[in-house]
Every structure is written in C-alpha cells, then in structure tokens.
Write an enzyme that holds these catalytic residues in place. Structure first.
Site, PDB file in Angstrom:
ATOM      1  N   HIS A 161       0.834  -1.222   0.000  1.00  0.00           N
ATOM      2  CA  HIS A 161       0.000   0.000   0.000  1.00  0.00           C
ATOM      3  C   HIS A 161       0.861   1.261   0.000  1.00  0.00           C
ATOM      4  O   HIS A 161       0.432   2.297   0.490  1.00  0.00           O
ATOM      5  CB  HIS A 161      -0.953   0.049   1.207  1.00  0.00           C
ATOM      6  CG  HIS A 161      -1.681  -1.239   1.453  1.00  0.00           C
ATOM      7  ND1 HIS A 161      -2.920  -1.506   0.909  1.00  0.00           N
ATOM      8  CD2 HIS A 161      -1.323  -2.348   2.150  1.00  0.00           C
ATOM      9  CE1 HIS A 161      -3.304  -2.721   1.286  1.00  0.00           C
ATOM     10  NE2 HIS A 161      -2.362  -3.253   2.039  1.00  0.00           N
ATOM     11  N   LYS A 288      15.767  21.236 -11.872  1.00  0.00           N
ATOM     12  CA  LYS A 288      15.082  19.969 -12.129  1.00  0.00           C
ATOM     13  C   LYS A 288      15.946  18.921 -12.837  1.00  0.00           C
ATOM     14  O   LYS A 288      16.742  19.230 -13.706  1.00  0.00           O
ATOM     15  CB  LYS A 288      13.831  20.209 -12.992  1.00  0.00           C
ATOM     16  CG  LYS A 288      12.711  20.963 -12.310  1.00  0.00           C
ATOM     17  CD  LYS A 288      12.160  20.282 -11.082  1.00  0.00           C
ATOM     18  CE  LYS A 288      11.327  19.060 -11.402  1.00  0.00           C
ATOM     19  NZ  LYS A 288      10.085  19.390 -12.100  1.00  0.00           N
ATOM     20  N   GLU A 295       9.329   7.744 -17.093  1.00  0.00           N
ATOM     21  CA  GLU A 295       7.943   8.173 -17.368  1.00  0.00           C
ATOM     22  C   GLU A 295       7.499   7.695 -18.747  1.00  0.00           C
ATOM     23  O   GLU A 295       6.335   7.344 -18.952  1.00  0.00           O
ATOM     24  CB  GLU A 295       7.837   9.691 -17.259  1.00  0.00           C
ATOM     25  CG  GLU A 295       8.003  10.159 -15.818  1.00  0.00           C
ATOM     26  CD  GLU A 295       8.229  11.656 -15.727  1.00  0.00           C
ATOM     27  OE1 GLU A 295       7.352  12.350 -15.212  1.00  0.00           O
ATOM     28  OE2 GLU A 295       9.271  12.136 -16.186  1.00  0.00           O
TER      29      GLU A 295
END
Ligand code: ARG
Length: 463
Positions: A161, A288, A295
């Site tokens: 979870h 960044k 992705e």
C-alpha cells in the site's frame, strides 16, 4: 497483372479504381516491413511449385534467383519502394519480379492467394521479431542482475500500500522484476509455437488443387508445422493477439518498474539516483532533473495495451474466412514491436546507470516500525499465539509512536510491560540484520537466499 502498378485483378474490371479508394486500400507504406519475409516465403513457394511439377527446374531457378536479387536489393535500400503504386508489399514483389524476369514471373502466384501469403509472411516476420525481443528481455534481465550486484549489500524498505512494511534486500527488488521478465520470456516462447505454423498452401480459403508439399515448404522456411484447416489458416490472427498480449504484460512489468524507480528517485525518497544520461532538465526550472526515461516507459505501455485491444476489436465480428478488415492487423503489431523493443533497451540503460543511496535506504529500512512483525514473531517463538502477539505489538507500536521512538529504541524494560515473555534477547531479534536473516524460506529476502537467487539468475542468463 500490370507490372508497373502491381494491379492484380485487371480482367474482371473495366474501370480504374477511384483515387481516394486506392489510397484507402493501399497498405504498402506499412506492410513493406514484411518485404524480406514475403520474398523468402515466395522463394519457398516457387520451390514448392517445382516440387508439384507446376514449374520446371529452369523456371523455378529464374524465379528464385530473381527473388533473391530483389531481396538483396531491398535489404540494402528501402528506396526500392519509393514511387511504387503497388497496393501492398505482395503485389509489389510480384510486379517487380515480372518486370525483372518476364513472363515466367507470372507463374509464381499459382496455387497461392494473398490471403495465405500475407498470413505466411506475417508469421515469418513475427517469429524473427520474437527472437529479437527475447534477446532484448534477456539483456534487461542482465541489467537487473548487474544493478543487484553493484549494490549487493543494500537494504530497502519494502512496501505494501506504499506504506513501509518490512525490510528487503535491494537485490531482492531487482530479482522480483527479473522473475517477471523470465515469465515474459516463457510466454513469448509459448506464443512463438503458435506463430511458427505455415498457412501457405491454404490458397484463398479452400486449399490448393496442385500437389504442393506443404511440409517441405514448412521445413524450408523453418516453420515447426503446417496449419490443419485452410479456412482457419487464412483468417486466424490469434497468434498476433497472443503476441500483443504478451507484449502488454511486458509493458505492465516495465511500467511498474518505472513507477517504483520514479518514486525512489524523488527527493522525498532519495533512494536511487538516475544518471544524467537518462534524465532531462526543465526549460524553466534550473534545479530539475526529471526521470523522463522512466515516465516514457510508464506512458508507452498504454499504447501497447491499445494495440492489443484494437486487434481484438478488429477480429471480433469477422465471418470466415479472410476479410479486408484484417489488413488492419499489422500496424498495431509493428508499433508494438517497435515500442517494446525501445522500451526494453531504455529500461536496461536506466538500470545500468542508476545508483542506490545505500545509507539512506538503510536508514529508511530502520524507521517506521518495519520490525514490528519481527517482534510478533519473537513472541510466537516464546509460545504466545500469533493473534495475541499481533495485538500486543500493535499496542507497543502505538505507545512508541506517542514517544516518537522506534520499537528497538524503547528498551527491554518498557517492552516487557507489554508482554512478560519479552527478554534480553529481544534486542537481537529486532535489529535489521536479524530481521532480514530471519526471512530464510525459499523465495525470501534473507541475504543468503538472495545471494543464491542471484547466482541462479546469473546461471539462467548463461543459457
Ligand atoms: N494486403 C492484404 C493484407 O494485409 C493482403 C491482401 C489480401 N487481399 C485480398 N483482397 N484478399 O491483409
């Protein structure tokens, strides 16, 4: 047949095809990928016709050498298709053969339809692509093993979870994905069995009237067997659906791997660092470093699932046997092959270049009560029923949360207040190494088991 247009059915027609229809009907720009497979199958077909006495030895030689020359040319240079208005790769090849060797070429299509021809070329092509994909999966597995070995001692909090659950070895995480890819290779090998069946000799739908030795043609092309029913053979695309579905699972696995790593490389987790080589910056935010490769692995999976669905939808309402709808079978499969191939290669590169922040993962594995189950197991070994132990440890955890401490920071005296069974040896049971070592069943994460699993994985890769 017109040699320049590759038009296959002149006799029956008095009017030219409408230009829009011709464009709609044309599949050459896509199915030219089947060129080599179709030429190879055509060579085998010509040999089959010679065996059946339809072609003389000289005619067969003229056809096969004409085809072999075309193959060499097409392999070297994709531009042979430029400017052709052939409807598809099959008519392109036949038209070109006739242009090259004359009337003898007009005998090649005896006993054959594009229906059994396209099914044959598609299967031949796919079989070779499956072999290439299998090798790419193997390389991705090797990258997982390398990543495991580079950080053989690293420990990771395991999650359920997405909540900290129990500590595991980093290598155990790597080998979990190794297992998934192993099953993918098995599925691919199994699908390959049903891909590698020869439809040629089924004609348009009913078989052929010439004594064509299908078994011999199958042997020549490396097929494992021949189809048993001509109606089925020309309309069966199960093999493509199976392949697309195996590929969907490969992408599920790569996507989950990507998702794990995207989470692990976030600042919040900081468990792994990706190399600059597989990350991108932001056009606006100078700080960044984005995990674009991961992705894209996650994102591209969607298209592969879509290709799988599209194929099912195309097939579902079709009456026997061949219908032109089936020309739509290839684009998605081609895209699936391309997408899965580059995805496997990208995944391998990410894995080869990532580093585990071992200090941080070890620290994370000791915070968040990942040893609570260990304490319950400790009580069980002292004779406490598990359900009671679970309850007791639950209360201890609640207490520890209130104190802002971990279980192993409470001290024996405090822990003993929750259960008189707790003794001095509890400290040993609760430390990280003991927690890991205890998971020593086959398939568990104890360092010994993981070392053995890693050795087995390396052995598997040698085969
Ligand atoms: N290009 C077709 C395909 O990819 C094969 C042609 C069969 N066409 C036909 N009208 N029977 O499915």
């Amino acid at each position: 047949m017109s040699e320049t247009t590759g038009q296959l059915w002149g006799g029956r027609f008095t009017e030219k095809p409408d230009e829009t229809f011709a464009e709609f009907n044309n599949s050459l720009r896509l199915d030219k990928r089947l060129f080599a497979a179709d030429v190879r199958a055509s060579i085998a077909h010509a040999n089959g016709l010679a065996g059946a006495g339809v072609l003389t030895a000289d005619e067969a030689a003229a056809i096969t050498s004409g085809l072999a020359q075309m193959l060499a040319l097409g392999d070297a240079d994709d531009s042979i298709f430029d400017g052709s208005d052939a409807e598809d790769v099959h008519s392109f090849i036949e038209g070109r053969l006739i242009a090259a060797i004359g009337d003898t070429g007009r005998k090649l299509h005896t006993g054959r339809s594009r229906n059994d021809q396209v099914a044959t070329a598609f299967r031949l092509w796919l079989r070779d692509e499956i072999d290439r994909l299998d090798e790419l999966i193997r390389l991705a597995q090797a990258s997982l093993v390398n990543a495991a070995e580079r950080h053989a001692e690293a420990v990771l909090p395991g999650y359920t979870h997405l909540q900290r659950a129990q500590p595991v070895m980093w290598a155990h995480w790597c080998l979990a994905y190794f297992e998934m890819l192993k099953r993918d290779r098995e599925r691919l090998a199994d699908a390959r069995k049903r891909v590698n069946i020869l439809p040629l000799g089924s004609g348009a739908l009913a078989g052929t009237g010439f004594p064509f030795d299908r078994e011999a043609v199958a042997r020549e092309l490396g097929f494992d067997g021949i189809s048993a029913n001509s109606l089925d053979a020309v309309s069966d695309r199960d093999f493509a659906v199976e392949f697309a579905s195996v590929c969907s699972l490969i992408m599920v696995h790569l996507s989950r791997l990507a998702e794990d790593l995207i989470i692990y490389c976030s600042t919040e987790f900081g468990f792994v660092s990706l190399s600059d080589a597989v990350s991108s910056g932001s056009s606006l935010m100078p700080q960044k470093k984005n995990p674009d490769a991961l992705e894209l692995l996650r994102g591209k999976s969607g298209r592969v699932f879509g290709n799988n669905m599209a194929l099912l939808a195309t097939l579902k309402g079709l009456p026997l046997a061949y219908n032109k709808d089936m020309q739509e079978d290839k684009e998605g499969v081609f895209d699936t092959v391309d997408t899965v191939s580059i995805s496997l290669r990208a995944a391998a590169i990410v894995l080869e270049n990532l580093t585990v922040n071992e200090v941080r993962t070890r620290e994370a594995a000791t915070k968040g009560y990942l040893n609570a189950t260990e304490l319950a197991d400790y009580l069980v070994k002292k004779g406490v029923p598990f359900r009671t132990a679970h309850e007791t440890v639950g209360r201890a955890v609640l207490f520890a949360i209130g104190q802002g401490k971990e279980l192993h920071e409470l001290g024996v005296e405090t822990l003993r207040e929750f259960s008189p069974e707790i003794g001095e040896d509890v400290a040993d049971a609760l430390n990280l190494e003991a927690t890991l070592a205890a998971k020593s069943t086959i398939g568990g994460t104890s360092p010994d088991r993981v070392r053995a699993a890693l050795a087995a994985a390396k052995k598997y890769l040698e085969n």
